[in-house]
Design a protein around this motif. Structure first.
Motif, mmCIF file in Angstrom:
data_model
loop_
_atom_site.group_PDB
_atom_site.id
_atom_site.type_symbol
_atom_site.label_atom_id
_atom_site.label_comp_id
_atom_site.label_asym_id
_atom_site.label_seq_id
_atom_site.Cartn_x
_atom_site.Cartn_y
_atom_site.Cartn_z
ATOM 1 N N LYS A 13 -48.786 -38.489 11.706
ATOM 2 C CA LYS A 13 -48.341 -38.540 10.311
ATOM 3 C C LYS A 13 -46.933 -39.120 10.204
ATOM 4 O O LYS A 13 -46.611 -39.766 9.231
ATOM 5 N N GLU A 19 -51.119 -34.239 12.755
ATOM 6 C CA GLU A 19 -52.028 -33.193 12.313
ATOM 7 C C GLU A 19 -53.259 -33.168 13.205
ATOM 8 O O GLU A 19 -53.834 -34.197 13.529
ATOM 9 N N GLY A 24 -54.427 -28.122 11.995
ATOM 10 C CA GLY A 24 -53.342 -28.423 11.067
ATOM 11 C C GLY A 24 -52.171 -29.110 11.746
ATOM 12 O O GLY A 24 -52.315 -29.729 12.789
ATOM 13 N N PRO A 25 -50.975 -28.998 11.160
ATOM 14 C CA PRO A 25 -49.791 -29.701 11.675
ATOM 15 C C PRO A 25 -49.415 -29.256 13.096
ATOM 16 O O PRO A 25 -49.415 -28.060 13.384
#
Length: 45
Positions: A13, A19, A24-25
Motif C-alpha cells: 500500500k 495489507e 489486514g495491515p
C-alpha cells in the motif's frame, strides 16, 4: 528468511507497509514465521 512482502497474500500500500488479504495491515518486513494466521504462501516467480 521470508517476510510478508514475499507472500502472495500481501499487497503493498505504501513503502514498507501493506495489507495481508487474510489479516489486514502488516509491515512489509515482518518475518513470515509471525504470520498471524499461518497462511504464508510464497509468491510465484
Amino acid at each position: 528468511m521470508s517476510s510478508c512482502s514475499d507472500c502472495a497474500n500481501y499487497t503493498e500500500k505504501a513503502k514498507g507497509t501493506g495489507e495481508c488479504r487474510m489479516a489486514g495491515p502488516v509491515p512489509a518486513d515482518r518475518d513470515a514465521d509471525r504470520c498471524p494466521v499461518r497462511l504464508f504462501v510464497p509468491k510465484r516467480s
